[in-house]
Structures are given as C-alpha cells and as structure tokens.
Design a protein around this motif. Structure first.
Motif, PDB file in Angstrom:
ATOM      1  N   LEU A   9       0.706  -1.305   0.090  1.00 18.04           N
ATOM      2  CA  LEU A   9       0.010   0.040   0.131  1.00 18.04           C
ATOM      3  C   LEU A   9       0.727   1.351   0.088  1.00 18.04           C
ATOM      4  O   LEU A   9       0.342   2.432   0.521  1.00 18.04           O
ATOM      5  CB  LEU A   9      -0.896   0.214   1.053  1.00 18.04           C
ATOM      6  N   SER A  10       2.000   1.250  -0.412  1.00 11.89           N
ATOM      7  CA  SER A  10       3.102   2.542  -0.457  1.00 11.89           C
ATOM      8  C   SER A  10       2.535   3.667  -1.188  1.00 11.89           C
ATOM      9  O   SER A  10       2.909   4.885  -0.675  1.00 11.89           O
ATOM     10  CB  SER A  10       4.197   1.774  -1.036  1.00 11.89           C
ATOM     11  N   PRO A  11       1.319   3.667  -2.186  1.00 18.17           N
ATOM     12  CA  PRO A  11       1.240   4.906  -2.670  1.00 18.17           C
ATOM     13  C   PRO A  11       0.383   5.540  -1.919  1.00 18.17           C
ATOM     14  O   PRO A  11      -0.098   6.773  -2.193  1.00 18.17           O
ATOM     15  CB  PRO A  11       0.397   4.215  -4.049  1.00 18.17           C
ATOM     16  N   TYR A  12      -0.074   4.919  -0.795  1.00 20.00           N
ATOM     17  CA  TYR A  12      -1.210   5.839   0.125  1.00 20.00           C
ATOM     18  C   TYR A  12      -0.761   6.270   1.157  1.00 20.00           C
ATOM     19  O   TYR A  12       0.263   5.884   1.922  1.00 20.00           O
ATOM     20  CB  TYR A  12      -2.431   4.775   0.373  1.00 20.00           C
ATOM     21  N   SER A  13      -1.512   7.162   1.993  1.00 18.72           N
ATOM     22  CA  SER A  13      -1.131   7.890   3.181  1.00 18.72           C
ATOM     23  C   SER A  13      -2.337   7.881   4.038  1.00 18.72           C
ATOM     24  O   SER A  13      -3.536   7.796   3.845  1.00 18.72           O
ATOM     25  CB  SER A  13      -0.625   9.254   2.896  1.00 18.72           C
ATOM     26  N   THR A  18      -5.939   8.527  16.305  1.00 16.47           N
ATOM     27  CA  THR A  18      -6.591   7.520  17.453  1.00 16.47           C
ATOM     28  C   THR A  18      -6.038   7.644  18.509  1.00 16.47           C
ATOM     29  O   THR A  18      -5.007   8.005  18.984  1.00 16.47           O
ATOM     30  CB  THR A  18      -6.998   6.332  16.789  1.00 16.47           C
ATOM     31  N   ASP A  19      -6.729   7.103  19.441  1.00 18.33           N
ATOM     32  CA  ASP A  19      -6.184   6.483  20.957  1.00 18.33           C
ATOM     33  C   ASP A  19      -6.028   5.196  20.713  1.00 18.33           C
ATOM     34  O   ASP A  19      -6.109   4.550  19.819  1.00 18.33           O
ATOM     35  CB  ASP A  19      -6.956   7.179  22.115  1.00 18.33           C
ATOM     36  N   GLU A  20      -5.961   4.480  21.944  1.00 13.09           N
ATOM     37  CA  GLU A  20      -5.534   3.097  21.871  1.00 13.09           C
ATOM     38  C   GLU A  20      -6.809   2.096  21.070  1.00 13.09           C
ATOM     39  O   GLU A  20      -6.428   1.295  20.793  1.00 13.09           O
ATOM     40  CB  GLU A  20      -5.763   2.538  23.404  1.00 13.09           C
ATOM     41  N   ILE A  21      -7.896   2.600  20.936  1.00 16.44           N
ATOM     42  CA  ILE A  21      -8.737   1.900  20.447  1.00 16.44           C
ATOM     43  C   ILE A  21      -8.676   1.621  18.785  1.00 16.44           C
ATOM     44  O   ILE A  21      -9.126   0.935  18.291  1.00 16.44           O
ATOM     45  CB  ILE A  21     -10.337   2.674  20.338  1.00 16.44           C
ATOM     46  N   GLY A  22      -7.994   2.630  18.197  1.00 18.91           N
ATOM     47  CA  GLY A  22      -7.588   2.448  16.987  1.00 18.91           C
ATOM     48  C   GLY A  22      -6.044   2.326  16.429  1.00 18.91           C
ATOM     49  O   GLY A  22      -5.957   2.355  15.243  1.00 18.91           O
ATOM     50  N   ALA A  23      -5.044   2.415  17.531  1.00 23.59           N
ATOM     51  CA  ALA A  23      -3.658   2.236  17.130  1.00 23.59           C
ATOM     52  C   ALA A  23      -3.361   1.242  16.278  1.00 23.59           C
ATOM     53  O   ALA A  23      -2.501   1.437  15.246  1.00 23.59           O
ATOM     54  CB  ALA A  23      -2.920   2.231  18.432  1.00 23.59           C
ATOM     55  N   LEU A  24      -4.011   0.001  16.474  1.00 25.86           N
ATOM     56  CA  LEU A  24      -3.692  -1.306  15.506  1.00 25.86           C
ATOM     57  C   LEU A  24      -3.769  -1.116  14.212  1.00 25.86           C
ATOM     58  O   LEU A  24      -3.096  -1.428  13.348  1.00 25.86           O
ATOM     59  CB  LEU A  24      -3.950  -2.503  16.358  1.00 25.86           C
ATOM     60  N   SER A  25      -4.999  -0.791  13.992  1.00 24.64           N
ATOM     61  CA  SER A  25      -5.425  -0.315  12.487  1.00 24.64           C
ATOM     62  C   SER A  25      -4.279   0.339  11.822  1.00 24.64           C
ATOM     63  O   SER A  25      -4.036  -0.337  10.542  1.00 24.64           O
ATOM     64  CB  SER A  25      -6.839   0.289  12.550  1.00 24.64           C
ATOM     65  N   THR A  26      -3.790   1.674  12.308  1.00 27.65           N
ATOM     66  CA  THR A  26      -2.812   2.275  11.350  1.00 27.65           C
ATOM     67  C   THR A  26      -1.397   1.544  11.462  1.00 27.65           C
ATOM     68  O   THR A  26      -0.799   1.648  10.649  1.00 27.65           O
ATOM     69  CB  THR A  26      -2.671   3.700  12.010  1.00 27.65           C
ATOM     70  N   MET A  27      -1.101   0.973  12.681  1.00 26.52           N
ATOM     71  CA  MET A  27       0.301   0.219  12.838  1.00 26.52           C
ATOM     72  C   MET A  27      -0.020  -0.882  11.581  1.00 26.52           C
ATOM     73  O   MET A  27       1.368  -0.921  10.793  1.00 26.52           O
ATOM     74  CB  MET A  27       0.430  -0.543  13.906  1.00 26.52           C
ATOM     75  N   VAL A  28      -0.787  -1.651  11.430  1.00 28.60           N
ATOM     76  CA  VAL A  28      -0.832  -2.712  10.524  1.00 28.60           C
ATOM     77  C   VAL A  28      -0.723  -2.201   9.001  1.00 28.60           C
ATOM     78  O   VAL A  28       0.084  -2.521   7.954  1.00 28.60           O
ATOM     79  CB  VAL A  28      -2.219  -3.749  10.490  1.00 28.60           C
ATOM     80  N   LEU A  29      -1.545  -1.112   8.744  1.00 28.90           N
ATOM     81  CA  LEU A  29      -1.265  -0.261   7.360  1.00 28.90           C
ATOM     82  C   LEU A  29      -0.085   0.164   7.171  1.00 28.90           C
ATOM     83  O   LEU A  29       0.454   0.187   6.157  1.00 28.90           O
ATOM     84  CB  LEU A  29      -2.398   0.850   7.443  1.00 28.90           C
ATOM     85  N   ALA A  30       0.677   0.436   8.420  1.00 29.57           N
ATOM     86  CA  ALA A  30       1.956   1.236   8.005  1.00 29.57           C
ATOM     87  C   ALA A  30       2.947  -0.084   7.660  1.00 29.57           C
ATOM     88  O   ALA A  30       3.809   0.138   6.861  1.00 29.57           O
ATOM     89  CB  ALA A  30       2.628   2.000   9.460  1.00 29.57           C
ATOM     90  N   GLY A  31       2.830  -0.901   8.086  1.00 32.47           N
ATOM     91  CA  GLY A  31       3.628  -2.218   7.810  1.00 32.47           C
ATOM     92  C   GLY A  31       3.416  -2.649   6.578  1.00 32.47           C
ATOM     93  O   GLY A  31       3.994  -3.233   5.843  1.00 32.47           O
ATOM     94  N   LEU A  32       2.218  -2.287   6.070  1.00 29.36           N
ATOM     95  CA  LEU A  32       1.712  -2.659   4.730  1.00 29.36           C
ATOM     96  C   LEU A  32       2.131  -1.576   3.578  1.00 29.36           C
ATOM     97  O   LEU A  32       2.049  -1.829   2.500  1.00 29.36           O
ATOM     98  CB  LEU A  32       0.337  -2.835   4.507  1.00 29.36           C
TER      99      LEU A  32
END
Length: 400
Positions: A9-13, A18-32
């Motif tokens: 997903l490198s072309p996207y930003s 978020t606080d703790e309720i959403g942190a994992l969603s963007t961490m996974v997207l960063a990994g992708l």
C-alpha cells in the motif's frame, strides 16, 4: 514475480488521530506500506506514557514503540485555528483519516467528515468509537473492558461457577481496530470505482458482538444461553473440555468424536492401557439429546488427564502429530518469543528506535511474495514536522 522494496500500500497515506482503540489499525497499515502520519498534541500523545517502560524515565514506552511502529509524527494543537487549517491541508493529500473522538467532537473543530467532504473528496474518513456515531449510547465513554462486556464476550469467559472475566490483553480495542482497517480497504476499493471517499462508522460493541459465533445463534435459534465453560469449548448449554495439565504446563486437546480413535491408538502405542471404548465415544454427538452422562465424561477425562500428566507439552505435541491428534501446547509469552516456528518465519525483526535504541519487535502477521512488510521504529514527538508541514513538501500524493 520479483520482489520490490515497496509495501503493498506504499502509494497511500493516512492521518492517525486515534487513541488506543484504533492504534493497531494504522500500525498494520504502516507495515503494509501506508505512510501513516501520527498527529500528536503539543505534550505528545498520551499513550507515550503507557507502560511497560524500558527505563525509569517516562519517554521509553514499549507500548508506544509497538503500536506506532512505522508511523511518522507531527505536533499539531487542534485547539488553535492555524493548526486545524494545517490538518485540513494534510487531508487534501491523504487517502485515509482515522479518528476516535466522541461523535461530533471533530465537527466542533471544523474537521468532521461533512466539513472535509468537499475539500478532500478522495478522503476515506474512519471514525472509531465505543458504540458508534448514533443511538442512545453513542456519547457514552468506554474502555476496552466495556467493549468486552457490552459486546457479550465476557459472559463467555471464565469458570461457570465464578463471575465473568475480561481477557487479559486489550482484545476489544484490537479487534475493533482490525475491523476499522478492513473497512478502510473496502472503502478504498469503492473509491477506485467511484472516485470518492466515504465516512466509515466503526462501533466497538458491534465489532465484539460479531465475534461471538454460534453462542449468539444458539440464543437466536433455540433460546439457549451459552454459559461460561472455563477451559472448555461451549456448545449451547453443554461444554467439551479443551485445556489439560501436563508435566510442564498445559496442552489444548480437542475431544470430538472424530479424534477418539486416533487418541486411543496413540495411548496404546505409548504403552498406555486405555479403558474407554473408542467406538462408543466416536459415535456420541457433542451436543443434543444423546450426549453422555457427566459420570461417563468424568471417567474419560480422568484417563486423558493421567496420560497427559506424565509427558511434557512439546513431547505431547510432536508425538500427537504422528497419530493425527489435534493437540498443541498452551504457549506462554516466553514460548512465543522463543518459538522456532516464528523464528523460521522471521516474525521478530530488529529496529533501531530513536528513543529506545536497538530493539527486537513483533513484525509481519502475514507475508506477501512481491511486496514485503515494512519494519520501521516508532517516531519521537514531532520528529517529522519539518518534512510534512513545510508548504513545499505538501505536494499532492500520487494515488493508484
């Protein structure tokens, strides 16, 4: 297909509010490969103060290091008009915005979905809250614990004769976050068809209620409330034991009719003398009117427990595999870190964290043959202010 150094997903930003309720969603997207911009208040994000801490000082949160790996950081004070305008400008070039404020809070700042829809028509705006954007509880605050109990999961966790329990780690936050990330990808596909973003409303209560599987269906179809079963698998108002002690810990063994003959052969081959009738147990259902009596179950489980108790978890796992028996050690965190399987798949990776030094951190939960997972450290507060907020650097991002 040859491998690239870019993520899938490198072309996207994405902008992460978020606080703790959403942190994992963007961490996974960063990994992708998504360029995730973590927006922090002037004093830094509150989760930077969450333990465990690597050192005694308050700038060494391992929680922050894991949940914000691969993100970039900017400092913006959203109580100031100029910084709200800077965020609006970032939205013009972003693909996603993740936020977890109370419903209406972003709109009060002029940064709600309706405020940004015309200014940034491509933006996929993801709102993550405990109970959703509408309904009688939409404005109620909640923690991970409330996510478990309001979604029904805690009613199924623990021993039947004791009070309900919460799973020890923040599964409600994390399951909700993964739902949010999945929804963002679906909305991205829709944007590729329509050219426009949309607003995604993620409810923690709904996300947890969706994990209950057949427990919810037993009530909807048969009026049966599934009860807590401790170390067992609940089937309506009955349960089948799963967790057994062994010589050095615990193992999980799935005692279903299809496994009984294999278990009997295994116990016999290991110099045991199983007394149970494999043919009888292989033809008894695990639920319904023909289930065995509690006395029969107790006798069978006593035999199984005696067999497991003299052997170690890993030995049982390896030996059971030879007899096609579904059994597995109940891994501790020490077992996970030392797992040969995870090591063979290079699950743990090493990064040089600007605040914490050299770290071994959890890595990819998946592997993609052409676009590898991106492993980078978490940012320091405002580390990327200049490169992100300088007007000359705020060029339109190319999108696929």
């Amino acid at each position: 297909m040859s491998q690239t150094t870019d993520g899938a997903l490198s072309p996207y930003s994405a902008i992460d509010l978020t606080d703790e309720i959403g942190a994992l969603s963007t961490m996974v997207l960063a990994g992708l490969g998504v360029d995730v911009i973590r927006v922090e208040p002037p004093d830094g994000h509150p989760s930077r103060q969450r333990g465990p801490m690597l050192r005694e000082d308050q700038d060494s949160s391992l929680y922050w290091a894991q949940m914000n790996a691969g993100k970039r950081s900017v400092i913006l004070d959203l109580d100031i008009e100029a910084d709200r305008e800077r965020l609006g400008t970032l939205c013009e070039n972003a693909d996603f915005l993740f936020e977890s404020d109370a419903p209406g809070a972003m709109a009060e700042r002029g940064l709600g979905y309706a405020d940004l829809r015309d200014r940034a028509p491509q933006l996929i705006y993801i709102s993550i809250t405990p109970f959703g954007q509408d309904g009688p509880k939409s404005m109620w605050a909640a923690s991970d614990l409330i996510g478990h109990v309001s979604g029904g999961l805690s009613s199924l966790v623990g021993d039947p004769e004791r009070a309900p329990l919460r799973p020890s780690v923040e599964q409600a936050y994390n399951i909700t976050a993964l739902n949010a990330g999945s929804a963002a990808m679906i909305a991205l596909h829709a944007r590729n068809l329509t050219g426009r973003g949309q607003h995604i409303d993620v409810s923690m209560q709904a996300a947890m209620a969706n994990t209950l599987g057949n427990a919810r269906l037993y009530w909807e179809m048969d009026g049966i409330i599934t009860k807590r079963a401790g170390g067992a698998r609940a089937f309506a108002d009955r349960a089948t034991r799963i967790i057994y002690p062994c010589a050095d810990g615990y193992v999980a063994f799935v005692r279903v009719p299809a496994s009984i003959h294999s278990l009997h052969r295994w116990m016999t081959a290991e110099h045991g003398d199983p007394q149970f009738d494999a043919e009888y147990w292989a033809n008894i259902p695990i639920a319904g009117d023909r289930t065995p009596s509690s006395e029969e179950v107790a006798e069978l489980e006593a035999e199984i427990e005696a067999f497991f108790s003299t052997r170690g978890a890993q030995a049982l796992y390896e030996s059971g595999q030879q007899f096609n028996v579904m059994i597995c050690p109940v891994n501790t965190m020490q077992d996970i870190v030392g797992s040969p399987q995870l090591a063979a798949r290079a699950f743990f990776t090493e990064v040089d964290d600007p605040a914490l030094g050299h770290l071994k951190v959890p890595g990819a939960p998946l592997k993609m043959s052409a676009t590898p997972w991106q492993s980078h450290p978490a940012p320091t507060p405002g580390q990327h202010n200049y490169e992100i907020l300088t007007p000359a650097n705020q060029s339109q991002t190319e999108r696929v």
